[in-house]
Scaffold this motif. Sequence first.
Motif, PDB file in Angstrom:
ATOM      1  N   UNK A 253      12.636  10.206 -41.326  1.00 26.16           N
ATOM      2  CA  UNK A 253      12.993  10.301 -39.920  1.00 26.16           C
ATOM      3  C   UNK A 253      14.007  11.430 -39.768  1.00 26.16           C
ATOM      4  N   UNK A 254      14.048  12.000 -38.588  1.00 29.85           N
ATOM      5  CA  UNK A 254      15.068  12.996 -38.275  1.00 29.85           C
ATOM      6  C   UNK A 254      15.499  12.822 -36.829  1.00 29.85           C
ATOM      7  N   UNK A 255      16.725  13.244 -36.573  1.00 27.89           N
ATOM      8  CA  UNK A 255      17.265  13.089 -35.231  1.00 27.89           C
ATOM      9  C   UNK A 255      16.662  14.128 -34.302  1.00 27.89           C
ATOM     10  N   UNK A 256      16.361  13.690 -33.095  1.00 29.04           N
ATOM     11  CA  UNK A 256      15.756  14.576 -32.093  1.00 29.04           C
ATOM     12  C   UNK A 256      16.466  14.298 -30.770  1.00 29.04           C
ATOM     13  N   UNK A 257      17.591  14.983 -30.568  1.00 28.70           N
ATOM     14  CA  UNK A 257      18.404  14.703 -29.386  1.00 28.70           C
ATOM     15  C   UNK A 257      19.013  13.323 -29.495  1.00 28.70           C
ATOM     16  N   UNK A 258      18.789  12.491 -28.498  1.00 27.98           N
ATOM     17  CA  UNK A 258      19.292  11.126 -28.510  1.00 27.98           C
ATOM     18  C   UNK A 258      18.312  10.149 -29.137  1.00 27.98           C
ATOM     19  N   UNK A 259      17.153  10.638 -29.562  1.00 27.73           N
ATOM     20  CA  UNK A 259      16.129   9.776 -30.146  1.00 27.73           C
ATOM     21  C   UNK A 259      15.854  10.208 -31.585  1.00 27.73           C
ATOM     22  N   UNK A 260      14.837   9.587 -32.198  1.00 21.57           N
ATOM     23  CA  UNK A 260      14.483   9.877 -33.583  1.00 21.57           C
ATOM     24  C   UNK A 260      12.987  10.118 -33.709  1.00 21.57           C
ATOM     25  N   UNK A 261      12.653  11.106 -34.521  1.00 19.19           N
ATOM     26  CA  UNK A 261      11.251  11.383 -34.815  1.00 19.19           C
ATOM     27  C   UNK A 261      10.909  10.778 -36.175  1.00 19.19           C
ATOM     28  N   UNK A 262       9.847  10.009 -36.194  1.00 16.92           N
ATOM     29  CA  UNK A 262       9.388   9.363 -37.414  1.00 16.92           C
ATOM     30  C   UNK A 262       8.173  10.125 -37.924  1.00 16.92           C
ATOM     31  N   UNK A 263       8.292  10.706 -39.108  1.00 18.99           N
ATOM     32  CA  UNK A 263       7.188  11.448 -39.701  1.00 18.99           C
ATOM     33  C   UNK A 263       6.315  10.464 -40.479  1.00 18.99           C
ATOM     34  N   UNK A 264       5.061  10.377 -40.091  1.00 19.94           N
ATOM     35  CA  UNK A 264       4.153   9.397 -40.651  1.00 19.94           C
ATOM     36  C   UNK A 264       3.310  10.000 -41.780  1.00 19.94           C
ATOM     37  N   UNK A 265       2.969   9.172 -42.746  1.00 23.30           N
ATOM     38  CA  UNK A 265       2.113   9.628 -43.848  1.00 23.30           C
ATOM     39  C   UNK A 265       0.728   9.950 -43.337  1.00 23.30           C
ATOM     40  N   UNK A 266       0.235   9.151 -42.405  1.00 23.82           N
ATOM     41  CA  UNK A 266      -1.066   9.382 -41.787  1.00 23.82           C
ATOM     42  C   UNK A 266      -0.905   9.302 -40.271  1.00 23.82           C
ATOM     43  N   UNK A 267      -1.622  10.135 -39.582  1.00 22.64           N
ATOM     44  CA  UNK A 267      -1.583  10.091 -38.133  1.00 22.64           C
ATOM     45  C   UNK A 267      -0.417  10.867 -37.561  1.00 22.64           C
ATOM     46  N   UNK A 268      -0.348  10.909 -36.236  1.00 22.65           N
ATOM     47  CA  UNK A 268       0.706  11.697 -35.571  1.00 22.65           C
ATOM     48  C   UNK A 268       2.079  11.072 -35.763  1.00 22.65           C
ATOM     49  N   UNK A 269       3.091  11.915 -35.683  1.00 23.59           N
ATOM     50  CA  UNK A 269       4.472  11.428 -35.757  1.00 23.59           C
ATOM     51  C   UNK A 269       4.768  10.550 -34.551  1.00 23.59           C
ATOM     52  N   UNK A 270       5.805   9.733 -34.683  1.00 21.07           N
ATOM     53  CA  UNK A 270       6.208   8.830 -33.620  1.00 21.07           C
ATOM     54  C   UNK A 270       7.644   9.133 -33.214  1.00 21.07           C
ATOM     55  N   UNK A 271       7.981   8.791 -31.986  1.00 17.42           N
ATOM     56  CA  UNK A 271       9.348   8.949 -31.489  1.00 17.42           C
ATOM     57  C   UNK A 271       9.894   7.577 -31.117  1.00 17.42           C
ATOM     58  N   UNK A 272      11.164   7.341 -31.447  1.00 14.18           N
ATOM     59  CA  UNK A 272      11.771   6.051 -31.142  1.00 14.18           C
ATOM     60  C   UNK A 272      13.231   6.252 -30.758  1.00 14.18           C
ATOM     61  N   UNK A 273      13.724   5.359 -29.894  1.00 18.31           N
ATOM     62  CA  UNK A 273      15.116   5.429 -29.454  1.00 18.31           C
ATOM     63  C   UNK A 273      16.054   4.681 -30.391  1.00 18.31           C
ATOM     64  N   UNK A 274      15.549   3.615 -30.988  1.00 17.56           N
ATOM     65  CA  UNK A 274      16.330   2.785 -31.910  1.00 17.56           C
ATOM     66  C   UNK A 274      15.438   2.473 -33.112  1.00 17.56           C
ATOM     67  N   UNK A 275      16.023   2.477 -34.317  1.00 20.13           N
ATOM     68  CA  UNK A 275      15.241   2.234 -35.530  1.00 20.13           C
ATOM     69  C   UNK A 275      15.964   1.212 -36.406  1.00 20.13           C
ATOM     70  N   UNK A 276      15.231   0.201 -36.836  1.00 19.62           N
ATOM     71  CA  UNK A 276      15.722  -0.742 -37.830  1.00 19.62           C
ATOM     72  C   UNK A 276      14.896  -0.562 -39.096  1.00 19.62           C
TER      73      UNK A 276
END
Length: 471
Positions: A253-276
Motif C-alpha cells: 500500500x502507499x499513501x495517496x493524499x488522505x487515502x491509500x492505494x492498495x496494489x493488488x497481485x491480480x486485478x486493478x489497484x484499489x483505493x481505501x480511506x481506512x485500512x486494517x
Amino acid sequence: MKKITIIGGGITGLTAAYYLEKQIKEARLDYRVELLEANQKLGGKIQTEHREGFTIERGPDSFLIRKQSAERLARDVGIGDKLVKNGTGKSYILVGDKLHSMPQGSHMGIPTQVRPFLQSSLFSMTGKLRACMDFVLPKGEAAADQSLGKFFRRRLGDEAVENLIEPLLSGIYAGDIDDLSLMATFPNFYQLEQEYGSLMKGLRKTLPAPSSTPGKKESKFYSIQGGLETFVQAIEAQLSEGTVQTGSTVESIERQGEAYQLHMKKGPDKTSDIVLIATPYPVMKKVLKSFDFADELTNIKATSVANVALAFDHSAIKEDIDGTGFVVSRNSNYRITACTWTHKKWPGNVAPEGKALLRCYVGRPGDEDIVDLSDEALEEIVLHDLNKIMNIEGQPLFSIVSRWNDAMPQYGINHKQMVEELEDHLAADLPGVFVAGSPYRGIGLPDCIDQGEAAVQDILDFMATETKGII
C-alpha cells in the motif's frame, strides 16, 4: 461513500468486519467495508474437516469460556444454541514413560493448594520443597520484561517448570518459555508477585474459591456443534453482499493524499480511506514495505507445528485411559508434544458411536523439522509414541495430517514495546492504518476477537476525528 478495507480474513478480520458493518448501519454512516483475503477460504487456521461421521479440527478446537468475547460473538451471529462444552475427565502430564495426573488445585501449572501438590507423583521431595519456597522468597526487582522461564524458575524452581509449567504453557504458544516474554503472555503473574510477594499467595487471594459441591469439574472450554468452521461461516453470512473478496492478495500500500492505494497481485489497484491489516506479521511487513519504518521493525519469530488426527474403532484401543488427554514434558523421550482423546473431550460431537478420535501434536523448539516429514512418517512416529502408553491394536481407520508452517508467533522479550512502537509509527506516518491479530496481543480465538473489537473502536474514533464529531 468512503471505504474501510480489512486485509486478512481470519477471525480477527472477520470480527472487525462484522462489528464495523453493525456500527455503520446503526449510525447510518457513509462508509462501506471491504474484506480482502488472499486464500479462497476465510478463517485462517480455523479449518474443520468432516469424514466418515467424524468432525476433525485441523487448527484450534475450542476457546476459553472465561474470555467472553468469543461466546458473545457466537451469540451475536446466531449460533449460541450450537455452543458445546468440553468433557471434564482427568488430564495428565507424561514425564519419562509415566502418565501423572494433573495436580488438583493448580492454575496454569502454578499450585494454589499445597496438599495436592505435595501428594503429586510429578515431583521429587526436593522439587516440592523448592516450589514451596515461593511462599518466602522476596519478590523480584521491578522489570520492564523478562522471559517466562526465568520468572518461573526463580519463583518455583526447575523441576516444577520442566514437569508442569513448561508443558502447559508451551502447549499454548508452541515455543520455548525461556525465550517468551512474560509481559506479553502472562503479565498477571508478574503483577501477582509484585503485589503479594508470592504467586501461590496471590492466586489464592484472587482466584474464585473452589466449589465445595462434589462431582465433575466445571467445563472451561466451548466448541461449536459441527466444528469451529461453522463459526466462520456464521460470521460471513452476516456480512453484506460483496463485502468479502477471496483470492485477493494485497502486495503493498502507499499513501495517496488522505487515502491509500492498495496494489493488488491480480486485478486493478484499489483505493481505501481506512485500512486494517489483520494478517500474519511477515505479510504486514511486506504490505508496508514502501515505508521506511517497516525495514526497522523487529522480526517476530514463528514456529511450525503439525497435528495428526487418528480415527479408530474403539475396540482397537486395548489400554483405554480415563481422561481427555495429556501433555508431554521435555524430560521424556517422545516426539509428540501432546495428545487429546478428542472423542472424550467432546463426547457425542466429534466421533460416531463406537469410534475413537485421537489428535496428537508434533513440533517443538529443536524438533521443528518433524513437521516436514511425510504424512506416513508422521503417522508412524505418532503411533509408535502412543503405543508406549495406550496399546493400540492395528492401524487407524484413517489419519489426517495438518501442518502449520511458521504459523505460531513467538512473543520475545520486549514484544509489547515493539508493538507499541509499530502503532506509534502508524499513527504518525499512516493515519487511518491499523494492525490487529495474533502477532500482537494474544493468539487464542478470544484474544484475536478482542483485538478485532478494539480495532473497530480505534477506527470509529479515527472516523469521529475525521468527521469532527459526527459519531
